[in-house]
Design an enzyme around this catalytic site. Structure first.
Site, PDB file in Angstrom:
ATOM      1  N   VAL A   1       2.835  94.396 -49.483  1.00  0.00           N
ATOM      2  CA  VAL A   1       1.564  95.099 -49.644  1.00  0.00           C
ATOM      3  C   VAL A   1       1.678  96.468 -48.972  1.00  0.00           C
ATOM      4  CG1 VAL A   1      -0.882  95.069 -48.975  1.00  0.00           C
ATOM      5  CG2 VAL A   1       0.219  92.979 -49.814  1.00  0.00           C
TER       6      VAL A   1
ATOM      7  N   GLU B   1      13.825  84.101 -21.894  1.00  0.00           N
ATOM      8  CA  GLU B   1      14.452  83.061 -22.724  1.00  0.00           C
ATOM      9  C   GLU B   1      15.838  83.496 -23.184  1.00  0.00           C
ATOM     10  OE1 GLU B   1      10.276  81.435 -24.716  1.00  0.00           O
ATOM     11  OE2 GLU B   1      11.597  82.694 -25.892  1.00  0.00           O
TER      12      GLU B   1
ATOM     13  N   ASP C   1      -1.587  88.409 -34.668  1.00  0.00           N
ATOM     14  CA  ASP C   1      -1.112  89.571 -33.900  1.00  0.00           C
ATOM     15  C   ASP C   1      -1.744  90.881 -34.374  1.00  0.00           C
ATOM     16  OD1 ASP C   1       0.523  87.777 -32.662  1.00  0.00           O
ATOM     17  OD2 ASP C   1       2.415  88.753 -33.188  1.00  0.00           O
TER      18      ASP C   1
ATOM     19  N   ALA D   1       1.502  82.532 -31.047  1.00  0.00           N
ATOM     20  CA  ALA D   1       1.468  81.700 -32.254  1.00  0.00           C
ATOM     21  C   ALA D   1       0.254  80.777 -32.240  1.00  0.00           C
ATOM     22  CB  ALA D   1       2.762  80.888 -32.340  1.00  0.00           C
ATOM     23  N   GLN D   2      -0.071  80.227 -31.075  1.00  0.00           N
ATOM     24  CA  GLN D   2      -1.195  79.278 -31.041  1.00  0.00           C
ATOM     25  C   GLN D   2      -2.530  79.981 -31.324  1.00  0.00           C
ATOM     26  OE1 GLN D   2      -2.180  77.406 -27.313  1.00  0.00           O
ATOM     27  NE2 GLN D   2      -0.757  78.632 -26.153  1.00  0.00           N
TER      28      GLN D   2
HETATM   29  C1  FAD Z   1      11.110  86.324 -30.214  1.00  0.00           C
HETATM   30  C2  FAD Z   1       9.683  85.847 -30.190  1.00  0.00           C
HETATM   31  C3  FAD Z   1       9.330  84.785 -29.389  1.00  0.00           C
HETATM   32  C4  FAD Z   1       8.013  84.319 -29.380  1.00  0.00           C
HETATM   33  N1  FAD Z   1       7.703  83.245 -28.599  1.00  0.00           N
HETATM   34  C5  FAD Z   1       6.451  82.730 -28.641  1.00  0.00           C
HETATM   35  C6  FAD Z   1       6.142  81.552 -27.926  1.00  0.00           C
HETATM   36  O1  FAD Z   1       6.980  80.975 -27.246  1.00  0.00           O
HETATM   37  N2  FAD Z   1       4.880  81.051 -28.021  1.00  0.00           N
HETATM   38  C7  FAD Z   1       3.919  81.668 -28.783  1.00  0.00           C
HETATM   39  O2  FAD Z   1       2.791  81.167 -28.856  1.00  0.00           O
HETATM   40  N3  FAD Z   1       4.183  82.804 -29.457  1.00  0.00           N
HETATM   41  C8  FAD Z   1       5.420  83.343 -29.409  1.00  0.00           C
HETATM   42  N4  FAD Z   1       5.718  84.495 -30.107  1.00  0.00           N
HETATM   43  C9  FAD Z   1       4.627  85.194 -30.793  1.00  0.00           C
HETATM   44  C10 FAD Z   1       4.316  84.577 -32.134  1.00  0.00           C
HETATM   45  O3  FAD Z   1       5.491  84.423 -32.900  1.00  0.00           O
HETATM   46  C11 FAD Z   1       3.319  85.464 -32.842  1.00  0.00           C
HETATM   47  O4  FAD Z   1       2.163  85.595 -32.041  1.00  0.00           O
HETATM   48  C12 FAD Z   1       2.927  84.879 -34.191  1.00  0.00           C
HETATM   49  O5  FAD Z   1       4.051  84.841 -35.037  1.00  0.00           O
HETATM   50  C13 FAD Z   1       1.814  85.706 -34.824  1.00  0.00           C
HETATM   51  O6  FAD Z   1       1.471  85.131 -36.033  1.00  0.00           O
HETATM   52  P1  FAD Z   1       0.936  86.043 -37.228  1.00  0.00           P
HETATM   53  O7  FAD Z   1       0.584  85.115 -38.336  1.00  0.00           O
HETATM   54  O8  FAD Z   1      -0.092  86.983 -36.730  1.00  0.00           O
HETATM   55  O9  FAD Z   1       2.184  86.939 -37.644  1.00  0.00           O
HETATM   56  P2  FAD Z   1       3.631  86.496 -38.141  1.00  0.00           P
HETATM   57  O10 FAD Z   1       3.918  85.102 -37.799  1.00  0.00           O
HETATM   58  O11 FAD Z   1       4.540  87.558 -37.659  1.00  0.00           O
HETATM   59  O12 FAD Z   1       3.515  86.594 -39.722  1.00  0.00           O
HETATM   60  C14 FAD Z   1       3.282  87.816 -40.365  1.00  0.00           C
HETATM   61  C15 FAD Z   1       3.719  87.665 -41.820  1.00  0.00           C
HETATM   62  O13 FAD Z   1       3.271  88.793 -42.541  1.00  0.00           O
HETATM   63  C16 FAD Z   1       4.285  89.218 -43.433  1.00  0.00           C
HETATM   64  N5  FAD Z   1       4.073  90.644 -43.698  1.00  0.00           N
HETATM   65  C17 FAD Z   1       4.073  91.641 -42.783  1.00  0.00           C
HETATM   66  N6  FAD Z   1       3.818  92.817 -43.394  1.00  0.00           N
HETATM   67  C18 FAD Z   1       3.669  92.544 -44.709  1.00  0.00           C
HETATM   68  C19 FAD Z   1       3.389  93.353 -45.855  1.00  0.00           C
HETATM   69  N7  FAD Z   1       3.229  94.673 -45.764  1.00  0.00           N
HETATM   70  N8  FAD Z   1       3.312  92.751 -47.057  1.00  0.00           N
HETATM   71  C20 FAD Z   1       3.488  91.410 -47.189  1.00  0.00           C
HETATM   72  N9  FAD Z   1       3.750  90.607 -46.124  1.00  0.00           N
HETATM   73  C21 FAD Z   1       3.827  91.167 -44.907  1.00  0.00           C
HETATM   74  C22 FAD Z   1       5.572  88.924 -42.690  1.00  0.00           C
HETATM   75  O14 FAD Z   1       6.674  88.815 -43.575  1.00  0.00           O
HETATM   76  C23 FAD Z   1       5.226  87.602 -41.983  1.00  0.00           C
HETATM   77  O15 FAD Z   1       5.586  86.485 -42.759  1.00  0.00           O
HETATM   78  C24 FAD Z   1       7.026  84.971 -30.151  1.00  0.00           C
HETATM   79  C25 FAD Z   1       7.387  86.072 -30.949  1.00  0.00           C
HETATM   80  C26 FAD Z   1       8.705  86.505 -30.981  1.00  0.00           C
HETATM   81  C27 FAD Z   1       9.076  87.668 -31.855  1.00  0.00           C
END
Ligand code: FAD
Length: 425
Positions: A96, A188, A317, A332-333
């Site tokens: 998008v 980690e 996020d 993530a939670q």
């Molecule tokens: C290395 C690492 C370790 C982590 N450890 C922890 C932990 O231990 N515990 C915890 O609770 N959280 C942890 N987190 C944080 C957690 O992963 C995030 O808070 C969580 O993934 C956020 O979820 P979300 O759905 O907002 O985004 P995401 O899970 O990042 O999903 C976003 C999605 O949007 C898609 N997207 C983005 N832009 C576009 C676009 N323009 N068009 C179409 N699709 C798009 C992406 O491909 C992705 O699939 C960690 C993060 C990282 C990077």
């Protein structure tokens, strides 16, 4: 801002454009977007989930792919597969690039658009290199499978090169790993790299002793795990030291290049530099003309909709959601709970009720038997915290099969220190 009507928005890319049902378009199949779509499965609405990747990625375990503990397929699952039983959900693989609010449609990078009645933005976050975007080339961050594989290849490749390197200084640089950022990801990563070098690789080489690898964890602030109580940060520091990690506090990185880093005027030659220092929200705020905070997050109201636009929601996020006067952390939670809350509410057509985050506690792992856990005033360190961390992460994994698989691999690795994913590709 992209909310002007676009005459050249290209064809409608909705897989089934004429269902006649209310259409909820979700952008992002991460923790928030996927949880929302799963709650909407079987409801009397049409759901279109758009993601630029075909898989949902379990980011909290990416560092284990980077350090050869897990294979990419262990922590990723095809979005289409997760939703295959939800007959009212269409999955679209596309990126998008904007939102035409006046025409209520999202625009896609490869041309075309998808109209919505309600729009859920859940694009997550990206690693942020502050004022130095060029550092990205030298210091990959564990944010995608491609990046995690890049880190793994660098790390394992450096030990391979060290084995046949005649020059002691060069060999030392090849066996030096610098992890930037003392938050949960950096802690980690440093802990797992130490275990990889001290135990897993030990005995596999003839000339070098991987246990002599130099591993540095660098943090610009005064302590590790700044979001946790200070004594837990001290515990993490102590454990890492015992594992042979050099922890550098109050030392902002000044430069990163292909040969290493510079910290407070000191040059450290290192073949592997890993970035885990800062994130900012993925694009999303600019699509809807919202006023983002300094990390790019989009402020949302109590029911997760945009101020002044009850048809558009932001989650995870990407969203800046304040509770009791403080923004919720990028976890993530949080994302998963918000996705579930909104999904349940959108099954009905009335406005979603206010959302409230309920924490299950925060954890960070340091290494084998060692983690920290905090829930309100309750704090835990060591083996039990490690167990809680494992349970929490396995619980968050999508799909029972994957949970079992990862659990079995962990148990095996725990008992043997073996790593099954030591390929350099
Ligand atoms: C290395 C690492 C370790 C982590 N450890 C922890 C932990 O231990 N515990 C915890 O609770 N959280 C942890 N987190 C944080 C957690 O992963 C995030 O808070 C969580 O993934 C956020 O979820 P979300 O759905 O907002 O985004 P995401 O899970 O990042 O999903 C976003 C999605 O949007 C898609 N997207 C983005 N832009 C576009 C676009 N323009 N068009 C179409 N699709 C798009 C992406 O491909 C992705 O699939 C960690 C993060 C990282 C990077």
């Amino acid at each position: 801002m992209t909310d002007m009507p676009q005459a050249d928005a290209g064809p409608d890319r909705t897989p089934r454009p004429d269902t006649g049902r209310r259409r909820v378009v979700i952008v992002g199949g991460g923790f928030a977007g996927l949880a929302c779509a799963r709650e909407l499965a079987g409801a009397d609405v049409q759901v279109v989930l758009i993601d630029r990747r075909n898989h949902h990625l379990f980011q909290p375990l990416l560092y284990q792919v980077s350090t050869a503990a897990l294979s990419p397929a262990d922590i990723a699952v095809a979005i289409r597969r997760v939703l295959h039983k939800a007959g009212n959900v269409d999955v679209v693989l596309a990126e998008v690039t904007g939102v035409d609010r006046a025409d209520a449609r999202v625009r896609l990078k490869d041309g075309g658009h998808i109209p919505y009645d309600q729009l859920v933005l859940a694009t997550g976050s990206v690693y942020h290199y502050f004022a130095h975007p060029e550092w990205r080339d030298h210091a990959p961050a564990p944010k995608s499978i491609a990046e995690a594989r890049r880190i793994r290849a660098r790390l394992l490749g450096a030990f391979e090169r060290a084995e046949s390197c005649p020059d002691p200084a060069e060999r030392r640089a090849l066996m030096t790993v610098v992890v930037v950022g003392g938050g949960p990801t950096g802690v980690e990563m440093a802990g797992t790299v130490a275990e990889l070098a001290r135990y897993t690789l030990r005995g596999d080489f003839r000339r070098i002793d991987p246990a002599e690898a130099r591993i540095l964890l660098v943090e610009a602030g005064p302590r590790l795990l700044a979001a946790f109580p200070p004594d837990l940060g001290d515990y993490a520091r102590g454990r890492l030291k015992r594992m042979g990690v050099e922890v550098r506090l109050d030392q902002p990185v000044e430069a990163i290049d292909d040969g290493g880093v510079t910290l407070a005027g000191e040059r450290i030659d290192a073949a592997t530099v890993v970035w885990g220092a800062g994130i900012r929200a993925a694009p999303g705020a600019d699509w809807v003309g919202g006023t983002a905070d300094r990390t790019g997050r989009l402020p949302v109201t109590a029911n997760l909709s945009l101020p002044g636009d009850p048809a558009i929601f932001a989650l995870g996020d990407l969203a800046l959601f304040e509770q009791d006067g403080k923004p919720l952390p990028a976890l993530a939670q949080v994302a998963q709970q918000q996705g579930r809350h909104l999904g349940r509410a959108l099954r009905r057509s009335d406005a979603p009720p206010p959302y409230r985050y309920r924490t299950r506690g925060d954890t960070a792992v340091i290494g084998r038997h060692a983690a920290v856990y905090t829930y309100g005033r309750f704090k835990l360190t060591g083996r039990l915290a490690w167990l809680l961390w494992s349970i929490a992460h396995v619980y968050l994994l999508i799909g029972f099969q994957r949970r079992t698989l990862v659990m079995l691999q962990w148990v095996w690795r725990y008992l043997t220190f073996e790593r099954g994913a030591r390929l350099i590709d």
